[in-house]
Design an enzyme around this catalytic site. Structure first.
Site, PDB file in Angstrom:
ATOM      1  N   GLU A  54      30.417   9.954 -21.187  1.00 47.97           N
ATOM      2  CA  GLU A  54      29.514   8.925 -20.655  1.00 47.97           C
ATOM      3  C   GLU A  54      29.683   8.730 -19.145  1.00 47.97           C
ATOM      4  O   GLU A  54      28.690   8.540 -18.431  1.00 47.97           O
ATOM      5  CB  GLU A  54      29.791   7.607 -21.375  1.00 47.97           C
ATOM      6  CG  GLU A  54      28.881   6.472 -21.020  1.00 47.97           C
ATOM      7  CD  GLU A  54      29.153   5.240 -21.881  1.00 47.97           C
ATOM      8  OE1 GLU A  54      28.945   4.137 -21.362  1.00 47.97           O
ATOM      9  OE2 GLU A  54      29.573   5.386 -23.049  1.00 47.97           O
ATOM     10  N   ASP A  55      30.925   8.790 -18.650  1.00 46.37           N
ATOM     11  CA  ASP A  55      31.201   8.375 -17.274  1.00 46.37           C
ATOM     12  C   ASP A  55      31.714   9.470 -16.343  1.00 46.37           C
ATOM     13  O   ASP A  55      32.090   9.167 -15.204  1.00 46.37           O
ATOM     14  CB  ASP A  55      32.238   7.241 -17.274  1.00 46.37           C
ATOM     15  CG  ASP A  55      31.706   5.979 -17.931  1.00 46.37           C
ATOM     16  OD1 ASP A  55      30.480   5.794 -17.977  1.00 46.37           O
ATOM     17  OD2 ASP A  55      32.533   5.173 -18.412  1.00 46.37           O
TER      18      ASP A  55
END
Length: 155
Positions: A54-55
């Site tokens: 996600e990051d």
């Protein structure tokens, strides 16, 4: 610590290097806290890795090539929120995976820890985040208070 948990820790540490959280702390403290609240090897691996796709630039395919099991990679995928995705869709995917719900509850327990939230200086942001974590808990089929209790966090 097993080899797989150590590998997950190392991958997460490298991937999140230089990132900070909402109050300026090294971001890696969050996956470390989540993983520490979990008990099985698979849960701990996913706890360490739960935000890397996600990051960061790491992909699910890269996690597979590093030797993580398909179950672990699928659970990481399940907890990975897609940009613009409604919370209901995200949590439905979490609930469809055998490993992801407990990891997500551990994630919420750390994010919603009153001590951690108190360090967010803006009251409006704290209130928004609390509301989000309460909604998430409900979609997980429980309450925020029960999640905090499950992981030994004082409400």
């Amino acid at each position: 610590m097993t080899d797989m948990v150590a590998l997950a820790r190392d991958v997460a540490t490298r991937a999140h290097e230089g990132q900070t959280d909402k109050v300026g702390r090294p971001y890696i403290e969050h996956p470390a806290a989540v993983a520490s609240r979990l008990t099985t090897v698979d849960e701990q691996v996913v706890g360490w890795l739960h935000d890397v796709v996600e990051d960061t630039d790491i992909t699910l395919a890269e996690l597979r090539s590093m030797g993580f099991t398909e179950e672990q990679v699928l659970a990481v995928d399940a907890v990975t929120k897609r940009r613009g995705e409604p919370l209901t869709d995200s949590i439905a995917r979490v609930m469809a995976d055998p490993l992801a719900p407990r990891v997500k509850r551990a994630d919420v327990s750390h994010n919603a820890d009153p001590y951690r939230l108190a360090r967010v200086s803006d009251e409006a942001t704290r209130a928004r985040l609390r509301g989000k974590y309460e909604r998430t808990a409900g979609l997980l089929g429980t309450t925020l208070a029960d999640i905090l209790t499950e992981f030994g966090v004082r409400p």
